[in-house]
Design a protein around this motif. Structure first.
Motif, PDB file in Angstrom:
ATOM      1  N   TYR A  19       0.850  -1.186   0.000  1.00  0.00           N
ATOM      2  CA  TYR A  19       0.000   0.000   0.000  1.00  0.00           C
ATOM      3  C   TYR A  19       0.886   1.235   0.000  1.00  0.00           C
ATOM      4  O   TYR A  19       1.726   1.411   0.885  1.00  0.00           O
ATOM      5  N   ARG A  20       0.712   2.086  -1.015  1.00  0.00           N
ATOM      6  CA  ARG A  20       1.524   3.296  -1.130  1.00  0.00           C
ATOM      7  C   ARG A  20       0.623   4.505  -1.330  1.00  0.00           C
ATOM      8  O   ARG A  20       0.255   4.852  -2.458  1.00  0.00           O
ATOM      9  N   PRO A  21       0.217   5.154  -0.254  1.00  0.00           N
ATOM     10  CA  PRO A  21      -0.650   6.331  -0.399  1.00  0.00           C
ATOM     11  C   PRO A  21       0.099   7.471  -1.072  1.00  0.00           C
ATOM     12  O   PRO A  21       1.291   7.666  -0.859  1.00  0.00           O
ATOM     13  N   ASP A  22      -0.612   8.223  -1.913  1.00  0.00           N
ATOM     14  CA  ASP A  22      -0.002   9.365  -2.586  1.00  0.00           C
ATOM     15  C   ASP A  22      -1.101  10.366  -2.951  1.00  0.00           C
ATOM     16  O   ASP A  22      -1.529  10.431  -4.106  1.00  0.00           O
ATOM     17  N   PRO A  23      -1.588  11.146  -1.978  1.00  0.00           N
ATOM     18  CA  PRO A  23      -2.655  12.117  -2.258  1.00  0.00           C
ATOM     19  C   PRO A  23      -2.136  13.324  -3.025  1.00  0.00           C
ATOM     20  O   PRO A  23      -2.146  14.463  -2.543  1.00  0.00           O
ATOM     21  N   ALA A  24      -1.677  13.090  -4.249  1.00  0.00           N
ATOM     22  CA  ALA A  24      -1.034  14.126  -5.053  1.00  0.00           C
ATOM     23  C   ALA A  24      -1.969  15.281  -5.377  1.00  0.00           C
ATOM     24  O   ALA A  24      -1.529  16.408  -5.612  1.00  0.00           O
ATOM     25  N   ILE A  25      -3.263  15.016  -5.388  1.00  0.00           N
ATOM     26  CA  ILE A  25      -4.226  16.039  -5.768  1.00  0.00           C
ATOM     27  C   ILE A  25      -4.366  17.128  -4.707  1.00  0.00           C
ATOM     28  O   ILE A  25      -4.976  18.174  -4.957  1.00  0.00           O
ATOM     29  N   ALA A  26      -3.791  16.901  -3.550  1.00  0.00           N
ATOM     30  CA  ALA A  26      -3.911  17.872  -2.464  1.00  0.00           C
ATOM     31  C   ALA A  26      -3.403  19.255  -2.861  1.00  0.00           C
ATOM     32  O   ALA A  26      -3.916  20.274  -2.370  1.00  0.00           O
ATOM     33  N   VAL A  27      -2.419  19.334  -3.759  1.00  0.00           N
ATOM     34  CA  VAL A  27      -1.880  20.641  -4.165  1.00  0.00           C
ATOM     35  C   VAL A  27      -2.885  21.441  -4.988  1.00  0.00           C
ATOM     36  O   VAL A  27      -2.739  22.657  -5.143  1.00  0.00           O
ATOM     37  N   LEU A  28      -3.907  20.771  -5.533  1.00  0.00           N
ATOM     38  CA  LEU A  28      -4.938  21.430  -6.335  1.00  0.00           C
ATOM     39  C   LEU A  28      -6.257  21.562  -5.586  1.00  0.00           C
ATOM     40  O   LEU A  28      -7.198  22.190  -6.088  1.00  0.00           O
ATOM     41  N   ALA A  29      -6.336  20.974  -4.415  1.00  0.00           N
ATOM     42  CA  ALA A  29      -7.624  20.760  -3.755  1.00  0.00           C
ATOM     43  C   ALA A  29      -8.384  22.037  -3.448  1.00  0.00           C
ATOM     44  O   ALA A  29      -9.622  22.051  -3.492  1.00  0.00           O
ATOM     45  N   ASP A  30      -7.697  23.135  -3.156  1.00  0.00           N
ATOM     46  CA  ASP A  30      -8.385  24.348  -2.741  1.00  0.00           C
ATOM     47  C   ASP A  30      -9.338  24.875  -3.802  1.00  0.00           C
ATOM     48  O   ASP A  30     -10.369  25.483  -3.475  1.00  0.00           O
TER      49      ASP A  30
END
Length: 475
Positions: A19-30
């Motif tokens: 399992y390798r979490p990678d919430p990359a979208i967080a930089v665009l989330a706002d």
């Protein structure tokens, strides 16, 4: 209480990736979405657990209670998004622009890497209301979830780049719908997808004139979903927006071809349903062809036949055009048009490539293979053939075809077929009558055995076909 449908990992006996979490979208989330919470369901009964898909992203070892906690109660996965994100987008719906849409009954729950290092999304359907729900209840019928299981399993077996139905949990609510008997049972579904970035995501940024945000989104897509370089003679080939346009055109051309070779009608090919990775997803009124009929439609509300079987390539090409319009915020028209004009030749090459694969013959080149496709189509139209039966009967150029079809097939060398599926008396198919029978067993007797058996049969068919061929230059 019936047991959930469960299946072994794709490769029993081999190690699954961690399992390798990678919430990359967080930089665009706002600006890309809204933080939301899942509905509090009265029940959470596990009905479908896709262990093959779970193993591919390191989640196959979850216990059933852990599975329900994450995919029924939506407790965050370790190291992942702290709260779900309901994505914002616009879109053309049956070619009418609608700015009042977005994730109305779903959200992005988590992001993680698969064994090939691709960034994958876990997204929901039926997880409750969001700021984009309008007058909807944010729920999903259990029948809708069962239909999505069947659609994704059949498409995967036929080599279509599709989302995976990851989880279905029955939620104990009585839903009212105008297009099926009500009240009806409810569910929350999780899908495993290679991105949830849509053409409609870019359309929204154009409408709001958010050039900086679009630049960040282009960079995100090129970084997380890289594709082959544009042709050496393509104008503006090194510009980020142009690179993305070429990637999407290639992917959509292949997707359109895969639908046609599969004999599949998606039904709702709106720009908000178009994933920039070229992955098919969000299955509502889909159908498989009972006969080779270009005018066949899947959606009862598609009165003009806009998304009829034979018009699907046109629809995906048109949608690519809307992406080109949006990307004008960052690129000149001429290089975007040059990328768009590649769709037709790429589509024809993809049809030829995929047709030979499904027919079980060695390709001879696009020109010759296109003539083979034409002969097959003519024979199916003349004989009102069901496509699954046609491909099965003539697999490896067998089947005793005569006339133009026989002559076309005679020139082709069969591939080596060793899987016992090809000796079955009849092929797998997924016509509406069987879909309804599978659902009736669940609705009337809570009997899931027909669904279990069908999924096993479809996966066996997929193993017999093997992996679909990819375009040249694609890993």
């Amino acid at each position: 209480m019936s047991k959930p449908v469960q299946h072994p990992p794709a490769n029993p006996g081999t190690a699954s990736p961690p399992y390798r979490p990678d919430p990359a979208i967080a930089v665009l989330a706002d600006w890309l979405g809204d933080s939301v919470a899942a509905a509090d369901f009265p029940e959470t009964q596990l009905r479908w657990r896709n262990d093959r898909a779970a193993a591919s992203v390191g989640l196959g070892g979850l216990t059933d209670p852990e599975w329900i906690a994450h995919f029924g109660r939506f407790q965050p996965l370790p190291g992942n998004l702290p709260r779900p994100l309901a994505l914002r987008y616009h879109g053309h719906q049956f070619r009418v622009y609608n700015p009042d849409i977005g994730d109305g009954r779903g959200f992005l729950f988590a992001q993680l890497r698969d064994g090939s290092d691709r960034l994958m999304d876990l997204g929901t359907k039926g997880s409750g209301t969001t700021p984009h729900s309008r007058s909807g209840d944010g729920r999903l019928t259990l029948k809708g979830a069962v239909r999505e299981i069947l659609a994704t399993e059949m498409l995967e077996a036929l080599g279509v780049h599709t989302s995976k139905t990851f989880s279905v949990i029955e939620t104990g609510e009585a839903l009212w719908r105008g297009d099926e008997p009500s009240p009806t049972r409810s569910a929350v579904m999780v899908r495993l997808s290679h991105s949830h970035i849509r053409i409609g995501t870019f359309q929204r940024l154009l409408a709001l004139e958010q050039a900086d945000e679009m630049a960040a989104l282009i960079d995100y897509c090129l970084t997380q979903f890289p594709g082959p370089p544009a042709p050496a003679d393509a104008p503006g080939r090194d510009e980020p927006a142009i690179r993305l346009m070429h990637n999407v055109v290639e992917r959509m051309a292949d997707l359109a071809a895969s639908y046609m070779v599969a004999g599949f009608v998606h039904g709702v090919l709106n720009t908000d349903n178009m994933n920039v990775t070229g992955e098919s997803f969000d299955y509502g009124p889909w159908r498989w062809l009972p006969a080779w009929e270009p005018g066949f439609t899947a959606a009862y509300f598609d009165h003009a036949g806009l998304y009829a079987f034979g018009r699907q390539p046109e629809a995906l090409h048109w949608n690519c055009g809307q992406l080109a319009v949006a990307l004008r915020l960052h690129a000149d028209t001429a290089p975007l048009v040059a990328a768009l004009e590649r769709f037709g030749p790429l589509y024809m090459a993809a049809v030829a490539r995929r047709w030979c694969w499904r027919l079980g013959v060695v390709p001879q080149g696009v020109e010759a293979d296109t003539q083979l496709v034409a002969a097959c189509e003519a024979a199916m139209r003349e004989n009102r053939a069901q496509p699954d039966a046609f491909f099965f009967a003539h697999r490896g150029a067998r089947g005793g075809a005569t006339g133009a079809l026989g002559e076309a097939l005679a020139a082709y060398q069969p591939v080596a077929d060793t899987h016992p599926y090809w000796e079955d008396p009849a092929p797998q198919s997924l016509l509406i009558e069987e879909v309804e029978a599978i659902w009736d067993a669940i609705a009337q007797a809570d009997d899931w055995t027909l669904l279990q058996s069908k999924v096993a049969a479809l996966r066996r068919m997929g193993a017999a076909h093997g992996a679909a061929p990819k375009p040249a230059g694609h890993a």
